[in-house]
Write a protein that holds these residues in place. Sequence first.
Motif, PDB file in Angstrom:
ATOM      1  N   ARG A 274     -15.829 -12.584 -12.466  1.00 23.12           N
ATOM      2  CA  ARG A 274     -17.075 -12.903 -12.654  1.00 23.12           C
ATOM      3  C   ARG A 274     -17.770 -13.438 -11.402  1.00 23.12           C
ATOM      4  O   ARG A 274     -17.441 -14.160 -10.697  1.00 23.12           O
ATOM      5  N   GLY A 275     -18.936 -12.936 -10.865  1.00 23.04           N
ATOM      6  CA  GLY A 275     -19.592 -13.061  -9.599  1.00 23.04           C
ATOM      7  C   GLY A 275     -18.853 -12.654  -8.271  1.00 23.04           C
ATOM      8  O   GLY A 275     -19.313 -13.095  -7.359  1.00 23.04           O
ATOM      9  N   SER A 276     -17.646 -11.911  -8.296  1.00 19.21           N
ATOM     10  CA  SER A 276     -16.983 -11.891  -7.117  1.00 19.21           C
ATOM     11  C   SER A 276     -17.126 -10.201  -6.858  1.00 19.21           C
ATOM     12  O   SER A 276     -17.370  -9.469  -7.808  1.00 19.21           O
ATOM     13  N   PRO A 277     -17.164  -9.812  -5.653  1.00 14.77           N
ATOM     14  CA  PRO A 277     -17.088  -8.437  -5.420  1.00 14.77           C
ATOM     15  C   PRO A 277     -16.008  -7.624  -5.711  1.00 14.77           C
ATOM     16  O   PRO A 277     -14.779  -7.881  -5.915  1.00 14.77           O
ATOM     17  N   ARG A 278     -16.207  -6.322  -5.956  1.00 11.56           N
ATOM     18  CA  ARG A 278     -15.231  -5.479  -6.392  1.00 11.56           C
ATOM     19  C   ARG A 278     -15.563  -4.213  -5.809  1.00 11.56           C
ATOM     20  O   ARG A 278     -16.621  -3.541  -5.465  1.00 11.56           O
ATOM     21  N   GLN A 279     -14.493  -3.574  -5.317  1.00 12.99           N
ATOM     22  CA  GLN A 279     -14.629  -2.074  -4.883  1.00 12.99           C
ATOM     23  C   GLN A 279     -13.688  -1.332  -5.377  1.00 12.99           C
ATOM     24  O   GLN A 279     -12.609  -1.564  -5.974  1.00 12.99           O
ATOM     25  N   THR A 280     -13.837   0.311  -5.478  1.00  9.10           N
ATOM     26  CA  THR A 280     -13.087   1.272  -6.170  1.00  9.10           C
ATOM     27  C   THR A 280     -12.777   2.528  -5.147  1.00  9.10           C
ATOM     28  O   THR A 280     -13.690   2.775  -4.452  1.00  9.10           O
ATOM     29  N   ALA A 281     -11.744   3.002  -5.277  1.00  7.82           N
ATOM     30  CA  ALA A 281     -11.265   3.972  -4.666  1.00  7.82           C
ATOM     31  C   ALA A 281     -11.241   5.412  -5.649  1.00  7.82           C
ATOM     32  O   ALA A 281     -10.891   6.340  -4.857  1.00  7.82           O
ATOM     33  N   ARG A 282     -11.727   5.025  -6.813  1.00  4.65           N
ATOM     34  CA  ARG A 282     -11.617   6.259  -7.565  1.00  4.65           C
ATOM     35  C   ARG A 282     -12.462   7.410  -7.394  1.00  4.65           C
ATOM     36  O   ARG A 282     -12.307   8.517  -7.551  1.00  4.65           O
ATOM     37  N   ARG A 283     -13.735   7.149  -6.776  1.00  3.50           N
ATOM     38  CA  ARG A 283     -14.650   7.981  -6.606  1.00  3.50           C
ATOM     39  C   ARG A 283     -14.931   7.833  -5.319  1.00  3.50           C
ATOM     40  O   ARG A 283     -15.160   6.871  -4.435  1.00  3.50           O
ATOM     41  N   ALA A 284     -15.442   9.135  -4.571  1.00  3.22           N
ATOM     42  CA  ALA A 284     -15.695   9.156  -3.128  1.00  3.22           C
ATOM     43  C   ALA A 284     -17.098   8.475  -2.976  1.00  3.22           C
ATOM     44  O   ALA A 284     -17.929   8.401  -3.720  1.00  3.22           O
ATOM     45  N   PRO A 285     -17.268   7.628  -1.993  1.00  5.59           N
ATOM     46  CA  PRO A 285     -18.287   6.969  -1.562  1.00  5.59           C
ATOM     47  C   PRO A 285     -19.656   7.680  -1.206  1.00  5.59           C
ATOM     48  O   PRO A 285     -19.513   8.925  -1.209  1.00  5.59           O
TER      49      PRO A 285
ATOM     50  N   LEU B  45       0.930  -1.161   0.118  1.00  4.84           N
ATOM     51  CA  LEU B  45       0.152  -0.046   0.104  1.00  4.84           C
ATOM     52  C   LEU B  45       0.836   1.177   0.147  1.00  4.84           C
ATOM     53  O   LEU B  45       1.851   1.260   0.576  1.00  4.84           O
ATOM     54  N   GLY B  46       0.593   2.322  -0.835  1.00  2.84           N
ATOM     55  CA  GLY B  46       1.168   3.375  -0.863  1.00  2.84           C
ATOM     56  C   GLY B  46       2.519   3.529  -1.682  1.00  2.84           C
ATOM     57  O   GLY B  46       3.335   4.543  -1.783  1.00  2.84           O
ATOM     58  N   GLU B  47       2.636   2.217  -2.446  1.00  2.00           N
ATOM     59  CA  GLU B  47       4.031   2.422  -3.217  1.00  2.00           C
ATOM     60  C   GLU B  47       3.597   3.456  -4.494  1.00  2.00           C
ATOM     61  O   GLU B  47       2.624   3.271  -4.997  1.00  2.00           O
ATOM     62  N   PRO B  48       4.580   4.450  -4.679  1.00  2.41           N
ATOM     63  CA  PRO B  48       4.332   5.713  -5.211  1.00  2.41           C
ATOM     64  C   PRO B  48       4.022   5.182  -6.597  1.00  2.41           C
ATOM     65  O   PRO B  48       4.986   5.115  -7.454  1.00  2.41           O
ATOM     66  N   ILE B  49       2.687   5.469  -7.063  1.00  6.06           N
ATOM     67  CA  ILE B  49       2.633   5.679  -8.469  1.00  6.06           C
ATOM     68  C   ILE B  49       2.278   7.259  -8.546  1.00  6.06           C
ATOM     69  O   ILE B  49       2.319   7.738  -9.686  1.00  6.06           O
ATOM     70  N   ARG B  50       1.502   7.406  -7.451  1.00  5.21           N
ATOM     71  CA  ARG B  50       1.037   8.879  -7.167  1.00  5.21           C
ATOM     72  C   ARG B  50       1.572   9.434  -5.996  1.00  5.21           C
ATOM     73  O   ARG B  50       1.984   8.413  -5.160  1.00  5.21           O
ATOM     74  N   PRO B  51       1.951  10.540  -6.017  1.00  2.48           N
ATOM     75  CA  PRO B  51       2.712  11.125  -4.653  1.00  2.48           C
ATOM     76  C   PRO B  51       1.753  10.930  -3.349  1.00  2.48           C
ATOM     77  O   PRO B  51       0.535  10.784  -3.534  1.00  2.48           O
ATOM     78  N   GLU B  52       2.524  10.656  -2.252  1.00  2.00           N
ATOM     79  CA  GLU B  52       1.733  10.547  -1.207  1.00  2.00           C
ATOM     80  C   GLU B  52       0.732  11.682  -0.825  1.00  2.00           C
ATOM     81  O   GLU B  52       1.092  12.690  -1.249  1.00  2.00           O
ATOM     82  N   GLY B  53      -0.332  11.295  -0.178  1.00  2.00           N
ATOM     83  CA  GLY B  53      -1.081  12.193   0.120  1.00  2.00           C
ATOM     84  C   GLY B  53      -2.304  12.762  -0.786  1.00  2.00           C
ATOM     85  O   GLY B  53      -3.075  13.421  -0.465  1.00  2.00           O
ATOM     86  N   THR B  54      -2.390  12.085  -1.937  1.00  2.00           N
ATOM     87  CA  THR B  54      -3.500  12.367  -2.827  1.00  2.00           C
ATOM     88  C   THR B  54      -4.585  11.602  -2.362  1.00  2.00           C
ATOM     89  O   THR B  54      -4.589  10.528  -1.574  1.00  2.00           O
ATOM     90  N   PRO B  55      -5.597  12.083  -2.827  1.00  2.00           N
ATOM     91  CA  PRO B  55      -7.236  11.752  -2.280  1.00  2.00           C
ATOM     92  C   PRO B  55      -7.143  10.082  -2.704  1.00  2.00           C
ATOM     93  O   PRO B  55      -7.859   9.644  -1.989  1.00  2.00           O
ATOM     94  N   VAL B  56      -7.127   9.992  -3.915  1.00  2.00           N
ATOM     95  CA  VAL B  56      -7.086   8.649  -4.519  1.00  2.00           C
ATOM     96  C   VAL B  56      -6.155   7.528  -3.824  1.00  2.00           C
ATOM     97  O   VAL B  56      -6.935   6.566  -3.167  1.00  2.00           O
ATOM     98  N   LEU B  57      -5.142   7.795  -3.228  1.00  2.00           N
ATOM     99  CA  LEU B  57      -4.274   6.978  -2.715  1.00  2.00           C
ATOM    100  C   LEU B  57      -4.859   7.045  -1.236  1.00  2.00           C
ATOM    101  O   LEU B  57      -4.806   5.778  -0.459  1.00  2.00           O
ATOM    102  N   GLU B  58      -5.266   7.921  -0.591  1.00  2.00           N
ATOM    103  CA  GLU B  58      -5.734   7.789   0.877  1.00  2.00           C
ATOM    104  C   GLU B  58      -7.002   6.990   0.877  1.00  2.00           C
ATOM    105  O   GLU B  58      -6.985   6.217   1.812  1.00  2.00           O
ATOM    106  N   ARG B  59      -7.832   7.257  -0.126  1.00  2.00           N
ATOM    107  CA  ARG B  59      -9.015   6.424  -0.187  1.00  2.00           C
ATOM    108  C   ARG B  59      -8.864   4.823  -0.525  1.00  2.00           C
ATOM    109  O   ARG B  59      -9.553   4.092   0.063  1.00  2.00           O
ATOM    110  N   PHE B  60      -7.783   4.546  -1.069  1.00  4.96           N
ATOM    111  CA  PHE B  60      -7.608   3.361  -1.626  1.00  4.96           C
ATOM    112  C   PHE B  60      -7.012   2.544  -0.412  1.00  4.96           C
ATOM    113  O   PHE B  60      -7.416   1.425  -0.136  1.00  4.96           O
ATOM    114  N   THR B  61      -5.853   3.194   0.347  1.00  5.79           N
ATOM    115  CA  THR B  61      -5.459   2.805   1.473  1.00  5.79           C
ATOM    116  C   THR B  61      -6.387   2.230   2.464  1.00  5.79           C
ATOM    117  O   THR B  61      -6.383   1.357   3.123  1.00  5.79           O
TER     118      THR B  61
END
Length: 91
Positions: A80-91, A27-43
């Motif tokens: 297929r038939g398995s759950p999935r969640q995303t951090a791209r959009r705020a819940p 978690l947090g391996e930088p593809i984007r800089p630390e502290g970005t909203p997407v990274l925080e939500r994904f973590t």
Amino acid sequence: MASLHASGGGPRARPVQAAWRKTLATLGEPIRPEGTPVLERFTKLVRVASAEPQLRQLYPWTGMWELYFSRCTEFPGTARGSPRQTARRAP
């Protein structure tokens, strides 16, 4: 394909446990800089999912800021038939 039930702790649970350890460790391996909203939500998403016993039994994998779960541990797995969640959009 190998199906699994990780709560038993047997040989089928080992790949699931290893995948969760790797997912949490990277978690947090930088593809984007630390502290970005997407990274925080994904973590937060991954940590909350890992605390859920039912999800912890499924094989996790990530991609494009989404967390997927599978009942299979062999490649190619299926979502297929398995759950999935995303951090791209705020819940």
